[in-house]
Design a protein around this motif. Structure first.
Motif, PDB file in Angstrom:
ATOM      1  N   ARG A 187     -90.328 144.659  -5.219  1.00  0.00           N
ATOM      2  CA  ARG A 187     -91.705 144.162  -5.336  1.00  0.00           C
ATOM      3  C   ARG A 187     -92.590 145.157  -4.608  1.00  0.00           C
ATOM      4  O   ARG A 187     -92.410 145.392  -3.397  1.00  0.00           O
ATOM      5  CB  ARG A 187     -91.829 142.816  -4.650  1.00  0.00           C
ATOM      6  CG  ARG A 187     -91.203 141.691  -5.422  1.00  0.00           C
ATOM      7  CD  ARG A 187     -91.289 140.490  -4.520  1.00  0.00           C
ATOM      8  NE  ARG A 187     -90.965 139.272  -5.200  1.00  0.00           N
ATOM      9  CZ  ARG A 187     -91.021 138.094  -4.600  1.00  0.00           C
ATOM     10  NH1 ARG A 187     -91.388 138.000  -3.339  1.00  0.00           N
ATOM     11  NH2 ARG A 187     -90.708 137.008  -5.260  1.00  0.00           N
ATOM     12  N   ASN A 208     -87.657 148.064 -13.995  1.00  0.00           N
ATOM     13  CA  ASN A 208     -87.252 146.773 -13.442  1.00  0.00           C
ATOM     14  C   ASN A 208     -87.856 146.570 -12.048  1.00  0.00           C
ATOM     15  O   ASN A 208     -87.166 146.602 -11.032  1.00  0.00           O
ATOM     16  CB  ASN A 208     -85.727 146.736 -13.386  1.00  0.00           C
ATOM     17  CG  ASN A 208     -85.214 145.351 -13.069  1.00  0.00           C
ATOM     18  OD1 ASN A 208     -85.983 144.474 -12.646  1.00  0.00           O
ATOM     19  ND2 ASN A 208     -83.933 145.137 -13.260  1.00  0.00           N
ATOM     20  N   GLU A 210     -91.603 144.763  -9.884  1.00  0.00           N
ATOM     21  CA  GLU A 210     -92.790 143.909  -9.957  1.00  0.00           C
ATOM     22  C   GLU A 210     -93.860 144.628  -9.145  1.00  0.00           C
ATOM     23  O   GLU A 210     -93.726 144.696  -7.909  1.00  0.00           O
ATOM     24  CB  GLU A 210     -92.465 142.582  -9.276  1.00  0.00           C
ATOM     25  CG  GLU A 210     -92.581 141.366 -10.150  1.00  0.00           C
ATOM     26  CD  GLU A 210     -92.287 140.126  -9.330  1.00  0.00           C
ATOM     27  OE1 GLU A 210     -93.221 139.436  -8.930  1.00  0.00           O
ATOM     28  OE2 GLU A 210     -91.089 139.906  -9.061  1.00  0.00           O
ATOM     29  N   ALA A 212     -97.784 144.842  -7.967  1.00  0.00           N
ATOM     30  CA  ALA A 212     -99.120 144.253  -7.900  1.00  0.00           C
ATOM     31  C   ALA A 212    -100.062 145.393  -7.542  1.00  0.00           C
ATOM     32  O   ALA A 212     -99.955 145.988  -6.462  1.00  0.00           O
ATOM     33  CB  ALA A 212     -99.155 143.171  -6.832  1.00  0.00           C
ATOM     34  N   GLY A 235     -94.597 144.219 -18.432  1.00  0.00           N
ATOM     35  CA  GLY A 235     -93.552 143.486 -17.715  1.00  0.00           C
ATOM     36  C   GLY A 235     -93.386 143.944 -16.272  1.00  0.00           C
ATOM     37  O   GLY A 235     -92.758 143.248 -15.473  1.00  0.00           O
ATOM     38  N   SER A 236     -93.936 145.102 -15.926  1.00  0.00           N
ATOM     39  CA  SER A 236     -93.717 145.646 -14.576  1.00  0.00           C
ATOM     40  C   SER A 236     -94.974 145.665 -13.710  1.00  0.00           C
ATOM     41  O   SER A 236     -94.887 145.591 -12.488  1.00  0.00           O
ATOM     42  CB  SER A 236     -93.221 147.099 -14.654  1.00  0.00           C
ATOM     43  OG  SER A 236     -92.352 147.312 -15.708  1.00  0.00           O
ATOM     44  N   LYS A 238     -98.961 144.410 -12.719  1.00  0.00           N
ATOM     45  CA  LYS A 238    -100.082 143.470 -12.857  1.00  0.00           C
ATOM     46  C   LYS A 238    -101.292 144.112 -12.189  1.00  0.00           C
ATOM     47  O   LYS A 238    -101.255 144.412 -10.973  1.00  0.00           O
ATOM     48  CB  LYS A 238     -99.707 142.158 -12.166  1.00  0.00           C
ATOM     49  CG  LYS A 238    -100.682 141.084 -12.452  1.00  0.00           C
ATOM     50  CD  LYS A 238    -100.052 139.699 -12.251  1.00  0.00           C
ATOM     51  CE  LYS A 238    -101.054 138.635 -12.606  1.00  0.00           C
ATOM     52  NZ  LYS A 238    -101.435 137.809 -11.500  1.00  0.00           N
ATOM     53  N   TRP A 255     -94.541 139.329   0.926  1.00  0.00           N
ATOM     54  CA  TRP A 255     -94.088 139.495  -0.464  1.00  0.00           C
ATOM     55  C   TRP A 255     -93.421 140.850  -0.755  1.00  0.00           C
ATOM     56  O   TRP A 255     -92.488 140.935  -1.536  1.00  0.00           O
ATOM     57  CB  TRP A 255     -95.317 139.318  -1.366  1.00  0.00           C
ATOM     58  CG  TRP A 255     -95.081 139.464  -2.833  1.00  0.00           C
ATOM     59  CD1 TRP A 255     -94.643 138.499  -3.693  1.00  0.00           C
ATOM     60  CD2 TRP A 255     -95.288 140.640  -3.640  1.00  0.00           C
ATOM     61  NE1 TRP A 255     -94.558 138.990  -4.971  1.00  0.00           N
ATOM     62  CE2 TRP A 255     -94.945 140.305  -4.963  1.00  0.00           C
ATOM     63  CE3 TRP A 255     -95.713 141.944  -3.364  1.00  0.00           C
ATOM     64  CZ2 TRP A 255     -95.026 141.214  -6.021  1.00  0.00           C
ATOM     65  CZ3 TRP A 255     -95.798 142.853  -4.415  1.00  0.00           C
ATOM     66  CH2 TRP A 255     -95.460 142.490  -5.722  1.00  0.00           C
TER      67      TRP A 255
END
Ligand SMILES: C[S@@+](CC[C@H](N)C(=O)[O-])C[C@H]1O[C@@H](n2cnc3c(N)ncnc32)[C@H](O)[C@@H]1O
Length: 340
Positions: A187, A208, A210, A212, A235-236, A238, A255
């Motif tokens: 993340r 793969n 995440e 932000a 998908g990865s 935002k 996070w």
């Protein structure tokens, strides 16, 4: 002057094919047409075809440097002042025109296009990077009237508007260096994400994840969203429009496994947010401008102080000079791990 075959336009393509078949077509010149005729440069005479002389544009690069292209058009003193290095982003060049040469800006810009055939527009810097969004005023002085371009870096495509959102190709090595460290499933909090270059290069190497990506400039976020789609990275990544100081406490406490802080000046003011977002073991990439030779030590001092304030422990992993900025200042990155 080139030796050419002159034919009526309606016979143009057939003639071109004949010349190619006869091994006479000279591709080093661009064919040219007037109202009635088209002219093809030839390497040798061709039976049955009349040869004329005509000035055609050479495809070959005539000049190796901007100074060379401007010789005879500017005085020797002026030539010395013409800047030698400038940025090319996609097909747009950004140049700095010295004060005394502003009346010659068009000549200089045309020389840039002459030497760099991939450049389709030349924009002049009209001042320093300004404001929170870190954008500078630009004036297009030659070529197509635009500051928008498509740029490719480490396999990621990006739409960029140099007049509306910050972008620097000089951070390309940093983006690759960080992308190579990212592990599966991480993340990542990408602070100050601009049009998305760090997230896009990371997601290209390791989809793969995440990410932000937080950015304050609405134009940059609009472009970042387009870029996420362009790279099929929905998908990865935002893209989040907002201020790191507000978004992090609201949504990203504890996070992140990795945090990017590429704000050249003032990133230390966001170290508190970084500690808020960091999980145990999180790696932080902290960028800082400071005096040559002392910037990294200064950056580490800032990190230690913010860590103490946040009640966290850190260990330093790596430090490097990202780029020299001026004879007195340099940009550095300091990587550290949040231990607990
Ligand atoms: C130097 S740029 C870095 C852009 C991008 N990471 C890159 O490498 O091209 C800094 C960016 O941070 C954004 N920014 C400044 N303050 C911010 C804040 N408080 N929260 C979110 N973004 C901010 C600016 O709008 C600008 O786009």
């Amino acid at each position: 002057m080139a030796k050419c075959v002159k034919v009526e336009k309606k016979n143009g393509e057939a003639t071109r094919q004949k010349l190619i078949a006869a091994g006479a077509f000279d591709p080093s010149f661009v064919p040219e047409a007037d109202e009635k005729f088209v002219y093809f440069a030839v390497k040798k005479p061709v039976k049955g075809m009349k040869i004329v002389e005509r000035r055609l544009r050479s495809r070959e690069r005539k000049f190796r440097s901007i100074q060379e292209a401007l010789r005879g058009k500017l005085s020797e003193k002026e030539l010395e002042e013409v800047v030698r290095s400038f940025d090319v982003v996609g097909d747009v060049a950004i140049v700095e025109i010295p004060l005394g040469l502003q009346a010659k800006e068009k000549l200089i810009a045309e020389a840039v296009m002459e030497v760099h055939r991939n450049v389709k527009a030349v924009a002049r810097k009209m001042g320093p990077m300004e404001g929170e969004f870190r954008v500078r005023k630009l004036k297009v002085i030659a070529g197509e009237k635009r500051t928008e371009t498509l740029y490719r870096e480490h396999g990621a495509m990006m739409r960029i508007d140099l007049a509306k959102a910050y972008f620097s190709p000089r951070l390309a090595f940093e983006r690759k260096r960080i992308a190579e460290q990212v592990g599966k499933g991480e993340r990542i909090l990408a602070m100050f994400a601009g049009v998305g270059p760090f997230p896009l290069v990371i997601a290209r190497k390791q989809p793969n994840v995440e990410i932000a990506a937080v950015e304050l400039n609405p134009d940059a976020v609009r472009l970042m969203k387009e870029n996420v789609k362009l790279n099929h990275a929905e998908g990865s990544i935002k893209a989040i429009l907002g201020d790191v100081h507000e978004v992090v406490p609201m949504k990203f406490r504890g996070w992140a496994d990795r945090i990017l802080m590429p704000l050249p000046k003032g990133a230390h003011e966001f170290l508190g947010d970084a500690f808020l977002a960091a999980r145990k073991g999180c790696v932080v990439h902290f960028y800082h401008f400071g005096p040559v030779g002392k910037a990294a030590a200064e950056a580490k001092g800032m990190v230690r102080k913010a860590a103490r304030k946040a009640g966290r422990k850190v260990s330093f992993l790596e430090e490097r000079v990202v780029r020299p900025y001026s004879p007195q200042a340099e940009q550095v990155v300091v990587d550290f791990r949040v231990l607990d």
